[in-house]
Design a protein around this motif. Structure first.
Motif, mmCIF file in Angstrom:
data_model
loop_
_atom_site.group_PDB
_atom_site.id
_atom_site.type_symbol
_atom_site.label_atom_id
_atom_site.label_comp_id
_atom_site.label_asym_id
_atom_site.label_seq_id
_atom_site.Cartn_x
_atom_site.Cartn_y
_atom_site.Cartn_z
ATOM 1 N N ALA A 49 0.835 -1.201 0.000
ATOM 2 C CA ALA A 49 0.000 0.000 0.000
ATOM 3 C C ALA A 49 0.871 1.253 0.000
ATOM 4 O O ALA A 49 0.599 2.214 -0.724
ATOM 5 N N ARG A 50 1.952 1.239 0.808
ATOM 6 C CA ARG A 50 2.854 2.405 0.845
ATOM 7 C C ARG A 50 3.563 2.589 -0.487
ATOM 8 O O ARG A 50 3.743 3.717 -0.958
ATOM 9 N N ALA A 51 3.963 1.470 -1.080
ATOM 10 C CA ALA A 51 4.623 1.560 -2.388
ATOM 11 C C ALA A 51 3.668 2.121 -3.435
ATOM 12 O O ALA A 51 4.053 2.948 -4.275
ATOM 13 N N GLU A 52 2.420 1.685 -3.381
ATOM 14 C CA GLU A 52 1.423 2.188 -4.327
ATOM 15 C C GLU A 52 1.195 3.687 -4.119
ATOM 16 O O GLU A 52 1.070 4.448 -5.091
ATOM 17 N N GLU A 53 1.163 4.107 -2.857
ATOM 18 C CA GLU A 53 0.977 5.530 -2.574
ATOM 19 C C GLU A 53 2.152 6.350 -3.109
ATOM 20 O O GLU A 53 1.957 7.445 -3.654
ATOM 21 N N ARG A 54 3.375 5.825 -2.952
ATOM 22 C CA ARG A 54 4.546 6.539 -3.475
ATOM 23 C C ARG A 54 4.493 6.645 -4.992
ATOM 24 O O ARG A 54 4.797 7.691 -5.571
ATOM 25 N N VAL A 55 4.093 5.553 -5.638
ATOM 26 C CA VAL A 55 3.982 5.573 -7.104
ATOM 27 C C VAL A 55 2.914 6.566 -7.547
ATOM 28 O O VAL A 55 3.106 7.335 -8.494
ATOM 29 N N ILE A 106 0.574 13.442 -11.795
ATOM 30 C CA ILE A 106 0.201 14.237 -12.969
ATOM 31 C C ILE A 106 -0.111 13.320 -14.144
ATOM 32 O O ILE A 106 -1.120 13.502 -14.851
ATOM 33 N N GLU A 107 0.733 12.301 -14.359
ATOM 34 C CA GLU A 107 0.502 11.371 -15.466
ATOM 35 C C GLU A 107 -0.810 10.612 -15.270
ATOM 36 O O GLU A 107 -1.549 10.368 -16.231
ATOM 37 N N LEU A 108 -1.102 10.231 -14.024
ATOM 38 C CA LEU A 108 -2.343 9.511 -13.749
ATOM 39 C C LEU A 108 -3.562 10.406 -13.985
ATOM 40 O O LEU A 108 -4.586 9.949 -14.512
ATOM 41 N N SER A 130 -3.817 23.429 -12.324
ATOM 42 C CA SER A 130 -3.446 23.799 -10.950
ATOM 43 C C SER A 130 -2.483 22.782 -10.356
ATOM 44 O O SER A 130 -1.505 23.151 -9.680
ATOM 45 N N ALA A 131 -2.749 21.490 -10.598
ATOM 46 C CA ALA A 131 -1.885 20.438 -10.062
ATOM 47 C C ALA A 131 -0.471 20.545 -10.636
ATOM 48 O O ALA A 131 0.518 20.364 -9.918
ATOM 49 N N LYS A 132 -0.361 20.850 -11.927
ATOM 50 C CA LYS A 132 0.962 21.009 -12.541
ATOM 51 C C LYS A 132 1.702 22.194 -11.928
ATOM 52 O O LYS A 132 2.919 22.122 -11.693
ATOM 53 N N ALA A 133 0.978 23.282 -11.679
ATOM 54 C CA ALA A 133 1.608 24.458 -11.082
ATOM 55 C C ALA A 133 2.112 24.139 -9.679
ATOM 56 O O ALA A 133 3.236 24.506 -9.304
#
Length: 227
Positions: free
Chosen positions: A14-20, A26-28, A138-141
């Protein structure tokens, strides 16, 4: 034991998935927007097909109604002329057309309801995608600001070239003055050779000095003046 290991592995995954998800957020977001746009395009295509079918049904309904009106007028003319057989044939055709008319009306009603529902869904989806695209901007900024701040923090906190330069400056400033050190060494050597002893005794008035002093020069000038 196995339950504990399974829990730990689940937590690690779960932690690894959160890090990914955080790294590729942004890509997701962009991928989800593309999928939502594809779904919206598919819904638009379905809506266009339904509208096209509705128009076709409306044309066919109008054709049926026109035929009913025409045959009704002909049946009335046949009855007026006493041709009941022709009037009956027309009546049978009219009855079949009226049944078809009801079916087509029902079909049009269902199509109209479906079109209204789908049109609302398309409009909502369109507005949502607009909001998502604005959110992506906004997320990219924010991500750019985070990356800049992260680089700045690394520059400030890590042992950088500036830190090394400061340390070298401090080392240089803390070192002893080599010229002063050499002078001290010379004085020490002078004392060890006893050459300085005669000078110190001469300064105390025991014997003549082998070096000229300011007092000697002043005395000499005074003697010349009085003479």
């Amino acid at each position: 034991m196995f339950g504990t290991l399974k829990t730990l592995m689940t937590g690690a995954n779960a932690r690894a998935e959160e890090r990914v998800r955080d790294i590729y957020a942004i890509e997701l977001i962009e991928q989800n927007i593309r999928e939502a746009q594809a779904n919206l395009n598919a819904a638009k295509g379905t809506l266009a097909s339904l509208i096209q079918r509705e128009r076709s049904e409306a044309k066919q309904l109008k054709t049926v109604q026109t035929r009913i009106q025409d045959l009704t007028q002909r049946a009335q003319l046949a009855l007026e002329d006493g041709n009941e057989k022709a009037a009956l044939q027309a009546a049978d055709a009219i009855a079949a057309l009226e049944n078809e008319e009801e079916i087509r009306k029902s079909t049009l009603t269902r199509l109209s309801e479906r079109i209204d529902q789908l049109r609302q869904s398309v409009e909502q989806g369109h507005r949502r995608i607009i909001d998502l695209k604005q959110g992506l901007i906004s997320a990219k900024a924010v991500r750019r600001e985070q990356q800049m701040q992260s680089r700045l923090n690394k520059t400030v906190n890590r042992s950088s070239s500036a830190d090394e330069a400061e340390a070298l400056i401090a080392e240089v400033l803390e070192k002893d003055d080599p010229f002063e050190q050499s002078q001290i060494l010379a004085d020490i050597e002078h004392d060890l050779s006893h050459e300085g002893l005669a000078m110190r005794m001469a300064n105390q008035g025991y014997g003549a000095s082998d070096k000229s002093t300011g007092a000697d020069v002043l005395a000499r000038l005074k003697s010349k003046t009085t003479s």
